[in-house]
Design a protein around this motif. Structure first.
Motif, PDB file in Angstrom:
ATOM      1  N   ASP A   1       0.405  -1.099   0.102  1.00 19.91           N
ATOM      2  CA  ASP A   1       0.064   0.159  -0.660  1.00 19.91           C
ATOM      3  C   ASP A   1       0.775   1.289  -0.576  1.00 19.91           C
ATOM      4  O   ASP A   1       1.234   1.907   0.950  1.00 19.91           O
ATOM      5  CB  ASP A   1      -0.859   0.039   1.303  1.00 19.91           C
TER       6      ASP A   1
ATOM      7  N   PRO B   1       2.272   4.994  -0.886  1.00 19.99           N
ATOM      8  CA  PRO B   1       1.509   6.892  -0.769  1.00 19.99           C
ATOM      9  C   PRO B   1       1.910   6.886  -1.982  1.00 19.99           C
ATOM     10  O   PRO B   1       2.839   6.428  -3.284  1.00 19.99           O
ATOM     11  CB  PRO B   1       2.144   7.013   0.429  1.00 19.99           C
ATOM     12  N   PRO B   2       0.535   8.193  -2.493  1.00 19.91           N
ATOM     13  CA  PRO B   2       0.337   8.988  -3.414  1.00 19.91           C
ATOM     14  C   PRO B   2       2.147   9.415  -3.685  1.00 19.91           C
ATOM     15  O   PRO B   2       2.397   9.470  -2.818  1.00 19.91           O
ATOM     16  CB  PRO B   2       0.484   9.929  -3.859  1.00 19.91           C
TER      17      PRO B   2
ATOM     18  N   ASP C   1      -3.590  12.937  -5.378  1.00 27.33           N
ATOM     19  CA  ASP C   1      -4.526  11.998  -4.500  1.00 27.33           C
ATOM     20  C   ASP C   1      -4.104  11.138  -3.933  1.00 27.33           C
ATOM     21  O   ASP C   1      -4.648  10.338  -2.860  1.00 27.33           O
ATOM     22  CB  ASP C   1      -6.195  12.664  -4.471  1.00 27.33           C
ATOM     23  N   GLN C   2      -3.916   9.961  -4.513  1.00 33.52           N
ATOM     24  CA  GLN C   2      -4.123   8.553  -4.704  1.00 33.52           C
ATOM     25  C   GLN C   2      -3.058   7.390  -4.855  1.00 33.52           C
ATOM     26  O   GLN C   2      -2.502   8.547  -6.071  1.00 33.52           O
ATOM     27  CB  GLN C   2      -5.285   7.753  -5.405  1.00 33.52           C
ATOM     28  N   GLY C   3      -2.586   6.879  -3.612  1.00 35.44           N
ATOM     29  CA  GLY C   3      -1.815   5.874  -4.527  1.00 35.44           C
ATOM     30  C   GLY C   3      -1.786   4.884  -4.952  1.00 35.44           C
ATOM     31  O   GLY C   3      -2.390   4.559  -5.606  1.00 35.44           O
ATOM     32  N   LEU C   4      -0.923   3.688  -4.444  1.00 29.35           N
ATOM     33  CA  LEU C   4      -0.692   2.546  -5.299  1.00 29.35           C
ATOM     34  C   LEU C   4      -0.902   1.362  -3.561  1.00 29.35           C
ATOM     35  O   LEU C   4      -0.249   1.281  -2.988  1.00 29.35           O
ATOM     36  CB  LEU C   4      -0.263   2.712  -6.745  1.00 29.35           C
ATOM     37  N   SER C   5      -2.225   0.328  -4.588  1.00 28.03           N
ATOM     38  CA  SER C   5      -1.454  -0.783  -3.389  1.00 28.03           C
ATOM     39  C   SER C   5      -1.606  -2.743  -4.532  1.00 28.03           C
ATOM     40  O   SER C   5      -2.390  -2.176  -5.450  1.00 28.03           O
ATOM     41  CB  SER C   5      -2.309  -0.588  -1.995  1.00 28.03           C
TER      42      SER C   5
ATOM     43  N   ASP D   1      -5.414  -2.897  -5.985  1.00 25.58           N
ATOM     44  CA  ASP D   1      -5.718  -1.811  -7.053  1.00 25.58           C
ATOM     45  C   ASP D   1      -5.166  -2.587  -8.478  1.00 25.58           C
ATOM     46  O   ASP D   1      -5.899  -2.536  -9.211  1.00 25.58           O
ATOM     47  CB  ASP D   1      -4.739  -0.711  -7.282  1.00 25.58           C
TER      48      ASP D   1
ATOM     49  N   TYR E   1      -0.110   1.129 -14.847  1.00 25.26           N
ATOM     50  CA  TYR E   1       0.372   0.986 -13.164  1.00 25.26           C
ATOM     51  C   TYR E   1       1.406   1.863 -13.007  1.00 25.26           C
ATOM     52  O   TYR E   1       2.202   0.485 -13.129  1.00 25.26           O
ATOM     53  CB  TYR E   1      -0.717   0.547 -12.149  1.00 25.26           C
TER      54      TYR E   1
ATOM     55  N   ARG F   1      -3.013   4.857 -11.452  1.00 26.45           N
ATOM     56  CA  ARG F   1      -2.722   5.433 -10.552  1.00 26.45           C
ATOM     57  C   ARG F   1      -1.422   5.330 -10.514  1.00 26.45           C
ATOM     58  O   ARG F   1       0.094   4.149 -10.810  1.00 26.45           O
ATOM     59  CB  ARG F   1      -2.936   4.105  -9.373  1.00 26.45           C
TER      60      ARG F   1
ATOM     61  N   GLY G   1       1.766   5.224  -6.955  1.00 26.14           N
ATOM     62  CA  GLY G   1       2.415   4.945  -5.716  1.00 26.14           C
ATOM     63  C   GLY G   1       3.995   5.220  -5.750  1.00 26.14           C
ATOM     64  O   GLY G   1       4.788   5.334  -6.233  1.00 26.14           O
TER      65      GLY G   1
END
Length: 177
Positions: A44, A46-47, A52-56, A59, A96, A120, A122
């Motif tokens: 998980d 962080p962005p 605004d959104q990171g990556l896990s 996703d 991604y 997205r 990360g």
């Protein structure tokens, strides 16, 4: 005994010649991965700065996707980037991204300059996740199936030939599974 001493250098030379000849036939971009056919590592991220959104890992399930490791410091990533933009514009597969070992803001500035092909992104600033993926350098791209398993690892730049001959056919086949 003197015959052995005379022929020993020749025998050593022939053994080394065979060893190096076999080694030269190997593809240096074909680096084995322990992740092939294994589930993605749980993560998980962080962005990156400005997003605004990171990556896990969550996703990356439910559809076939590409996961691309890149960095603003990476010259081959800049070479690969127009191809990623072309793939993203085609809509054939979501891409991604993981920004690897960039200082804060560097990845964002790089994407603003060159375009953003990623669904997205990360931030793997520490490089810890890269170790779990077995990353040896950027760029590296993974094909992930619907179940979140790594099905293929491409080390190096995605060229039009790599896309046409390897990645696209693999993605199409995985969609049909």
């Amino acid at each position: 005994m003197s015959r052995f001493i005379v022929f020993a250098p020749l025998a050593l030379f022939l053994a080394l010649a065979v060893y190096f000849a076999v080694g030269l036939r190997e593809d240096p971009t074909d680096i084995p991965s322990q992740l092939i056919d294994a589930p993605l590592p749980e993560f998980d991220l962080p962005p990156i700065e400005g997003f605004d959104q990171g990556l896990s890992s969550a996703d990356l399930t439910g559809e076939v996707v590409l996961l691309n490791y890149f960095g603003s410091w990476c010259p081959p990533c800049l070479v690969e980037h127009p191809m990623l933009m072309l793939i993203a514009r085609s809509g054939e597969v979501p891409i991604y991204g993981i920004d690897w070992r960039d200082p804060p803001g560097a990845g964002t500035a790089w994407l603003q300059r060159h375009g953003n092909p990623y669904t997205r992104i990360g931030d793997d600033a520490s490089g810890r996740l890269a170790i779990e993926f077995g990353i040896t350098g950027a760029p590296e791209t993974f094909v992930i199936d619907r179940a979140g398993r790594v099905r293929y690892r491409h080390v190096g730049v995605i060229t039009p030939d790599v896309w046409r001959q390897t990645l696209r056919p693999m993605i199409e086949a995985l969609r049909e599974e």
